[in-house]
Write a protein that holds these residues in place. Structure first.
Motif, PDB file in Angstrom:
ATOM      1  N   GLY A 302      30.149 -55.191 -10.076  1.00 21.56           N
ATOM      2  CA  GLY A 302      29.090 -55.691  -9.964  1.00 21.56           C
ATOM      3  C   GLY A 302      28.404 -56.651 -11.125  1.00 21.56           C
ATOM      4  N   ILE A 303      29.324 -57.097 -12.215  1.00 18.15           N
ATOM      5  CA  ILE A 303      28.940 -57.812 -13.028  1.00 18.15           C
ATOM      6  C   ILE A 303      29.219 -59.168 -12.813  1.00 18.15           C
ATOM      7  N   PRO A 304      27.861 -60.045 -12.629  1.00 18.67           N
ATOM      8  CA  PRO A 304      28.114 -61.587 -12.543  1.00 18.67           C
ATOM      9  C   PRO A 304      29.055 -62.245 -13.403  1.00 18.67           C
ATOM     10  N   CYS A 305      29.998 -62.740 -12.624  1.00 20.18           N
ATOM     11  CA  CYS A 305      31.059 -63.085 -13.445  1.00 20.18           C
ATOM     12  C   CYS A 305      31.667 -64.686 -12.717  1.00 20.18           C
ATOM     13  N   ILE A 306      31.614 -65.690 -13.646  1.00 20.32           N
ATOM     14  CA  ILE A 306      32.104 -67.106 -13.032  1.00 20.32           C
ATOM     15  C   ILE A 306      33.530 -67.405 -13.290  1.00 20.32           C
ATOM     16  N   ASP A 307      34.278 -68.373 -12.764  1.00 25.14           N
ATOM     17  CA  ASP A 307      35.247 -68.778 -13.324  1.00 25.14           C
ATOM     18  C   ASP A 307      35.380 -70.208 -13.532  1.00 25.14           C
ATOM     19  N   ILE A 308      35.709 -70.616 -14.661  1.00 19.09           N
ATOM     20  CA  ILE A 308      35.964 -72.019 -15.109  1.00 19.09           C
ATOM     21  C   ILE A 308      37.424 -72.169 -14.868  1.00 19.09           C
ATOM     22  N   ILE A 309      37.692 -73.131 -13.929  1.00 21.12           N
ATOM     23  CA  ILE A 309      39.017 -73.223 -13.493  1.00 21.12           C
ATOM     24  C   ILE A 309      39.246 -74.802 -13.081  1.00 21.12           C
ATOM     25  N   ASN A 310      40.147 -75.295 -13.618  1.00 16.81           N
ATOM     26  CA  ASN A 310      40.653 -76.717 -12.848  1.00 16.81           C
ATOM     27  C   ASN A 310      41.122 -76.644 -11.535  1.00 16.81           C
ATOM     28  N   TYR A 311      40.296 -76.960 -10.615  1.00 21.98           N
ATOM     29  CA  TYR A 311      40.517 -76.936  -9.326  1.00 21.98           C
ATOM     30  C   TYR A 311      39.816 -77.994  -8.548  1.00 21.98           C
ATOM     31  N   ASP A 312      40.407 -78.850  -8.022  1.00 25.84           N
ATOM     32  CA  ASP A 312      39.494 -79.979  -7.205  1.00 25.84           C
ATOM     33  C   ASP A 312      40.104 -79.866  -5.833  1.00 25.84           C
ATOM     34  N   PRO A 313      39.361 -79.318  -4.887  1.00 24.15           N
ATOM     35  CA  PRO A 313      39.930 -79.477  -3.510  1.00 24.15           C
ATOM     36  C   PRO A 313      39.903 -80.658  -2.883  1.00 24.15           C
ATOM     37  N   ASN A 314      39.707 -81.774  -3.375  1.00 19.29           N
ATOM     38  CA  ASN A 314      39.732 -83.310  -2.939  1.00 19.29           C
ATOM     39  C   ASN A 314      40.862 -83.907  -3.788  1.00 19.29           C
ATOM     40  N   SER A 315      41.396 -83.274  -4.703  1.00 18.36           N
ATOM     41  CA  SER A 315      42.756 -84.073  -5.348  1.00 18.36           C
ATOM     42  C   SER A 315      43.774 -83.532  -4.499  1.00 18.36           C
ATOM     43  N   PRO A 316      44.983 -84.340  -4.489  1.00 20.51           N
ATOM     44  CA  PRO A 316      46.084 -84.072  -3.732  1.00 20.51           C
ATOM     45  C   PRO A 316      46.805 -82.711  -4.489  1.00 20.51           C
ATOM     46  N   ASN A 317      46.506 -82.489  -5.605  1.00 16.04           N
ATOM     47  CA  ASN A 317      47.422 -81.760  -6.267  1.00 16.04           C
ATOM     48  C   ASN A 317      46.503 -80.047  -6.621  1.00 16.04           C
ATOM     49  N   GLY A 318      45.216 -79.994  -6.232  1.00 14.55           N
ATOM     50  CA  GLY A 318      44.462 -78.755  -6.474  1.00 14.55           C
ATOM     51  C   GLY A 318      44.162 -78.451  -7.742  1.00 14.55           C
ATOM     52  N   PHE A 319      45.217 -77.371  -8.328  1.00 11.64           N
ATOM     53  CA  PHE A 319      45.238 -77.055  -9.653  1.00 11.64           C
ATOM     54  C   PHE A 319      46.004 -78.020 -10.818  1.00 11.64           C
ATOM     55  N   GLY A 320      46.522 -79.198 -10.376  1.00 15.66           N
ATOM     56  CA  GLY A 320      47.267 -80.226 -11.075  1.00 15.66           C
ATOM     57  C   GLY A 320      48.656 -80.157 -10.635  1.00 15.66           C
ATOM     58  N   GLU A 321      49.431 -81.240 -10.799  1.00 12.09           N
ATOM     59  CA  GLU A 321      50.861 -81.282 -10.473  1.00 12.09           C
ATOM     60  C   GLU A 321      51.717 -80.260 -11.136  1.00 12.09           C
ATOM     61  N   HIS A 322      51.282 -79.930 -12.582  1.00 17.33           N
ATOM     62  CA  HIS A 322      52.313 -78.834 -13.165  1.00 17.33           C
ATOM     63  C   HIS A 322      52.036 -77.568 -12.805  1.00 17.33           C
ATOM     64  N   HIS A 323      51.193 -77.409 -11.959  1.00 16.26           N
ATOM     65  CA  HIS A 323      50.858 -75.791 -11.537  1.00 16.26           C
ATOM     66  C   HIS A 323      51.877 -75.091 -10.818  1.00 16.26           C
ATOM     67  N   HIS A 324      52.453 -74.143 -11.414  1.00 18.13           N
ATOM     68  CA  HIS A 324      53.554 -73.220 -11.014  1.00 18.13           C
ATOM     69  C   HIS A 324      54.739 -74.056 -10.843  1.00 18.13           C
ATOM     70  N   THR A 325      54.997 -74.946 -12.036  1.00 16.64           N
ATOM     71  CA  THR A 325      56.238 -75.524 -12.082  1.00 16.64           C
ATOM     72  C   THR A 325      56.817 -75.490 -13.577  1.00 16.64           C
ATOM     73  N   MET A 326      57.940 -75.814 -13.813  1.00 14.81           N
ATOM     74  CA  MET A 326      58.531 -75.884 -15.138  1.00 14.81           C
ATOM     75  C   MET A 326      57.806 -76.791 -15.979  1.00 14.81           C
ATOM     76  N   LYS A 327      56.958 -77.855 -15.431  1.00  9.94           N
ATOM     77  CA  LYS A 327      56.236 -78.841 -16.183  1.00  9.94           C
ATOM     78  C   LYS A 327      55.015 -78.001 -16.996  1.00  9.94           C
ATOM     79  N   ASP A 328      54.564 -76.913 -16.626  1.00  5.75           N
ATOM     80  CA  ASP A 328      53.600 -76.149 -17.066  1.00  5.75           C
ATOM     81  C   ASP A 328      53.883 -75.927 -18.737  1.00  5.75           C
ATOM     82  N   ASP A 329      54.017 -77.081 -19.584  1.00  5.63           N
ATOM     83  CA  ASP A 329      54.297 -76.811 -20.895  1.00  5.63           C
ATOM     84  C   ASP A 329      53.391 -77.553 -21.718  1.00  5.63           C
ATOM     85  N   MET A 330      53.400 -77.555 -23.290  1.00  4.46           N
ATOM     86  CA  MET A 330      52.532 -78.164 -24.063  1.00  4.46           C
ATOM     87  C   MET A 330      52.130 -79.655 -23.732  1.00  4.46           C
ATOM     88  N   GLU A 331      53.031 -80.287 -22.984  1.00  5.60           N
ATOM     89  CA  GLU A 331      52.528 -81.748 -22.768  1.00  5.60           C
ATOM     90  C   GLU A 331      51.342 -81.852 -21.898  1.00  5.60           C
TER      91      GLU A 331
END
Ligand code: AHN
Ligand code: ZN
Length: 353
Positions: A302-331
């Motif tokens: 019951g603690i009010p808690c928000i999420d700051i997360i890169n997610y755009d439902p109107n973008s083709p990739n949602g969380f980003g094209e690297h999300h849950h891929t091997m590309k999720d690196d320092m680049e």
């Protein structure tokens, strides 16, 4: 004559105060423009007299490059998949860094059964700043990384652990940089930084037809903590979760569960972001509802808690094209994005009275 003299003195005093105000304002502007290490002194008028000013809050300058190096350090351990060597070593590293910043650190260790039967040696890392204070703010992120790159374009990678720079590393990197400031400049309230484990062991994409409901397979570490907080009856004014906060040109939209459970905190954080000049990253656009650690904190504690997360439902990739891929690196990590998020968080927590 005396009256006349007094009014001259008063006028002079007003001028002096006004000049002091201007020079303090100049210091504040110089501080933010230079992006150096000196604190920004925000001014606020107090009492009935508008020209009397006193410092309202000292907001340190967040260093995006420092946050970046905290992410690089995590990625250097390899994937932080529960039960792996990289996971164990990175967990020890995180505890050591937080202790070096003066936090009281608790490792909450437990075995958690994942949806596929794997038993995860999970470790929530809880860092308490000024633990004696009863008024508290909670900052959190998950530190584990996904065992499978199941969104990778190459099917050969669908059961390979990913690097997890953005998904896992970024929120933690920002919070370690916040911790560095907490060690130097105390906030008026106590702050808890919790790094949750076992967020990203959710159901593999290829197994979506299984009877098990998908939503319950994620965020297992925060679920355990919410049922077993490190302090019985744990309370905080609010919580802020950071997840996937490192990519260039990230867009942190208004996430649905945050708007449902904690609209006032969303407003507080988004207006701080806009005041600090980061409106581009924090649009007032709907962001969809995302199952993440904050849902457990809202629903179970019951603690009010928000999420700051890169997610755009109107973008083709949602969380980003690297999300849950091997590309999720320092680049995919941008110090400018880390700065937008981190400076916003600092502004919010250092403004708490
Ligand atoms: C789901 O995809 C159901 N939730 C997103 C939470 C998440 C995954 N955060 C990082 N990885
Ligand atoms: Zn993930």
């Amino acid at each position: 004559m005396v009256q006349h003299g007094n009014s001259i003195v008063n006028a002079m005093r007003k001028n002096v105060l006004f000049l002091m105000f201007l020079s303090l304002l100049a210091v504040a502007c110089a501080g933010s423009a230079k992006n150096d290490e000196s604190p920004v002194v925000k001014q606020k008028s107090v009492g009935t007299s508008p020209e009397v000013v006193e410092p309202a809050a000292i907001v340190p300058i967040f260093d995006g490059d420092s946050a970046y190096s905290f992410i690089a350090a995590q990625v250097a351990f390899g994937p932080r998949v529960p039960n792996s060597d990289g996971h164990k070593k990175c967990g020890d590293y995180l505890v050591q860094v937080l202790r070096s910043y003066g936090a009281d650190v608790i490792s909450q260790q437990t075995d958690i059964r994942a949806y596929n039967g794997d038993v995860l040696k999970a470790r929530n890392i809880i860092a308490r700043f000024q633990p004696q204070k009863s008024e508290r703010v909670l900052l959190c992120a998950h530190w584990d990384t996904r065992p499978w790159a199941d969104s990778d374009p190459d099917p050969d990678n669908h059961y390979t652990p990913l690097p997890g720079a953005n998904d896992g590393g970024s929120g933690v990197g920002v919070l370690l940089e916040v911790a560095r400031h907490l060690s130097r400049v105390p906030t008026a309230v106590g702050v808890d930084i919790i790094l949750f484990d076992a967020e990203d062991y959710g159901r593999h994409e290829a197994e979506w037809r299984d009877a098990v409901s998908g939503e319950e397979t994620w965020a297992l570490g925060s679920k355990y903590w919410a049922h077993n907080p490190h302090v019985a009856g744990y309370k905080a004014r609010y919580g802020i979760l950071l997840d996937i906060v490192g990519a260039p040109e990230s867009r942190f939209c208004l996430e649905g569960f945050s708007m449902h459970f904690a609209p006032g905190i969303v407003k507080k954080v988004w207006s701080a972001a806009h005041r600090q000049g980061f409106a581009r990253y924090f649009p007032y656009n709907e962001g969809g509802s995302i199952t993440d650690d904050h849902v457990n904190i809202n629903k179970i504690l019951g603690i009010p808690c928000i999420d700051i997360i890169n997610y755009d439902p109107n973008s083709p990739n949602g969380f980003g094209e690297h999300h849950h891929t091997m590309k999720d690196d320092m680049e995919w990590i941008s110090p400018a994005t880390l700065k937008a998020v981190g400076q916003t968080v600092l502004s919010v927590i250092y403004s708490e009275k």
